[in-house]
Design an enzyme around this catalytic site. Structure first.
Site, PDB file in Angstrom:
ATOM      1  N   ASN A 186      -0.506  -9.112   5.322  1.00  0.00           N
ATOM      2  CA  ASN A 186      -0.416  -7.663   5.450  1.00  0.00           C
ATOM      3  C   ASN A 186      -0.301  -7.046   4.049  1.00  0.00           C
ATOM      4  OD1 ASN A 186      -0.169  -5.140   6.598  1.00  0.00           O
ATOM      5  ND2 ASN A 186       1.537  -5.677   7.937  1.00  0.00           N
ATOM      6  N   CYS A 211      -5.039   0.639   3.794  1.00  0.00           N
ATOM      7  CA  CYS A 211      -5.082  -0.759   4.227  1.00  0.00           C
ATOM      8  C   CYS A 211      -6.480  -1.355   4.074  1.00  0.00           C
ATOM      9  CB  CYS A 211      -4.639  -0.874   5.678  1.00  0.00           C
ATOM     10  SG  CYS A 211      -5.773  -0.055   6.820  1.00  0.00           S
ATOM     11  N   HIS A 234      -5.633  -0.658  11.761  1.00  0.00           N
ATOM     12  CA  HIS A 234      -5.112  -1.290  10.555  1.00  0.00           C
ATOM     13  C   HIS A 234      -6.054  -2.383  10.079  1.00  0.00           C
ATOM     14  CE1 HIS A 234      -2.047  -2.054   7.674  1.00  0.00           C
ATOM     15  NE2 HIS A 234      -1.524  -3.135   8.215  1.00  0.00           N
ATOM     16  N   GLN A 249       0.820  -1.218   0.000  1.00  0.00           N
ATOM     17  CA  GLN A 249       0.000   0.000   0.000  1.00  0.00           C
ATOM     18  C   GLN A 249       0.852   1.265   0.000  1.00  0.00           C
ATOM     19  OE1 GLN A 249      -1.453  -0.878   4.292  1.00  0.00           O
ATOM     20  NE2 GLN A 249      -1.695   1.341   4.106  1.00  0.00           N
TER      21      GLN A 249
END
Ligand SMILES: *[C@@H]1O[C@H](CO)[C@@H](O)[C@H](O)[C@H]1NC(C)=O
Ligand SMILES: *[C@@H]1O[C@H](CO)[C@@H](O)[C@H](O)[C@H]1NC(C)=O
Ligand SMILES: *[C@@H]1O[C@H](CO)[C@@H](O)[C@H](O)[C@H]1NC(C)=O
Ligand SMILES: *[C@@H]1O[C@H](CO)[C@@H](O)[C@H](O)[C@H]1NC(C)=O
Length: 327
Positions: A293, A133, A273, A127
């Site tokens: 992630n 996110c 997040h 990102q």
């Protein structure tokens, strides 16, 4: 390896007249392609040294997880928040969650489930310094489910469409993953990444609902998994594929290297997040989730992190959600 770097540092001190710390800092900058002016260099070096101390202390204490230096080691707290982007004030209310009232039929669950290396799992994306996110957490489960149920091979979808077009908060200042799915239902399509590539800055919405060739997937519906129920999460994972979750990411999370993340400082921190749960397992008797992630494949375990399972670690078992593509 340790001996070598010690030797190297001592050697550097002797030959170049610089301290051990200077040598570490120089090799860090070289490894991560960091080039600074003199004034900025001093500031960055100070942040790096503070983190270096924390890392070395942590890794010497025999925890279940290890930390390491990465691209984040010389960033300030304010800078680190740009790599997150979950707006916690968009979290669904308890009342809204109840309206889903999902019943998961109990089923026998395997001791492990791995989607991270499934043929339908897209490569880990990055990102960058945009608080998007939430868009990445929304797209990966859709890419996976679309592949499993329809295309049988991965078709990458566009996070940038979400950054540019989602009206509820959104953009690089933070959003929420189910708002992204609501938008995709209303927009009647998720653009292919090839048609709508990631730039990491908000621009005008370029999605064209009439352009069929641009569309890579459609969202039929989505749902929330009951809060604080790891068993329900496992059932949902098996049934629907990867789940988007909200998590509280704190400093050690940024430096994660390997092992099962059992940090306690994140349990009281705020949700900030969005990430994706892609499986589960057990390591040295500690149960974990496999979590994807959006910080590129160079972070953690090839872009993934193992997080303690069944204890609402870092609050990540509060808002798990699944998405169902339209057939
Ligand atoms: C987070 O969402 C709330 C509610 O929509 C909004 O008022 C606020 O401005 C958002 N925060 C940011 C940083 O965009
Ligand atoms: C967790 O979810 C499972 C599956 O839906 C359900 O059988 C169980 O009763 C739930 N546990 C709690 C504590 O609500
Ligand atoms: C996927 O990863 C798991 C755990 O690392 C491993 O045990 C399994 O063999 C892998 N599966 C494939 C298809 O590569
Ligand atoms: C595939 O579609 C079926 C039927 O609509 C649904 O029950 C299942 O959960 C879907 N699988 C995934 C991985 O989304």
């Amino acid at each position: 390896m340790k001996l070598f770097s010690l030797y190297f540092s001592v050697y550097a001190t002797a030959v170049c007249g610089q301290s051990v710390y200077e040598a570490d800092w120089k090799s860090y900058k070289m490894k991560h392609n960091k080039i600074y002016s003199k004034g900025e260099d001093d500031v960055r070096n100070a942040i790096f040294l503070a983190r270096d101390k924390q890392l070395k202390l942590h890794n010497s204490q025999g925890h279940s997880y290890q930390l390491e230096h990465n691209k984040f080691s010389d960033l300030s707290h304010e800078e680190l928040t740009r790599y997150l982007g979950l707006n916690a004030s968009l979290a669904p209310s308890a009342r809204f969650l109840q309206s889903f009232n999902v019943q998961f039929e109990n089923r026998a669950l395997p001791t492990s489930l791995y989607y991270h290396n499934d043929t339908c799992m897209p490569p880990v994306k990055d990102q960058g310094g945009c608080g998007s996110c939430w868009a990445f957490a929304a797209v990966a489960p859709l890419e996976f489910a679309q592949c499993k149920n329809k295309t049988k091979s991965v078709v990458l979808l566009s996070e940038q469409q979400l950054v540019d077009c989602v009206q509820i908060a959104g953009s690089c200042t933070g959003g929420w993953y189910t708002d992204a799915w609501d938008y995709l239902i209303a927009a009647k399509g998720s653009a292919k990444q090839s048609f709508y590539p990631y730039t990491g800055v908000q621009g005008t919405c370029k999605y064209c609902p009439g352009c069929a060739c641009m569309i890579g997937a459609k969202v039929f519906t989505y749902g929330y998994v009951p809060s604080n129920n790891a068993t329900a999460m496992q059932i949902a994972l098996q049934k629907y594929g990867p789940l988007a979750v909200a998590i509280a990411a704190v400093n050690p999370f940024f430096s994660y290297s390997s092992g099962v993340y059992t940090d306690t400082t994140c349990d009281k921190a705020d949700l900030n997040h969005g990430v994706v749960v892609v499986g589960w397992g057990i390591l040295s008797r500690v149960k974990y989730w496999i979590v994807r992630n959006s910080w590129g494949p160079g972070w953690g375990l090839k872009g993934y992190i193992l997080i303690q399972r069944g204890v609402n670690k870092c609050k990540m078992e509060l808002y798990p959600a699944y998405v169902v593509p339209a057939s």
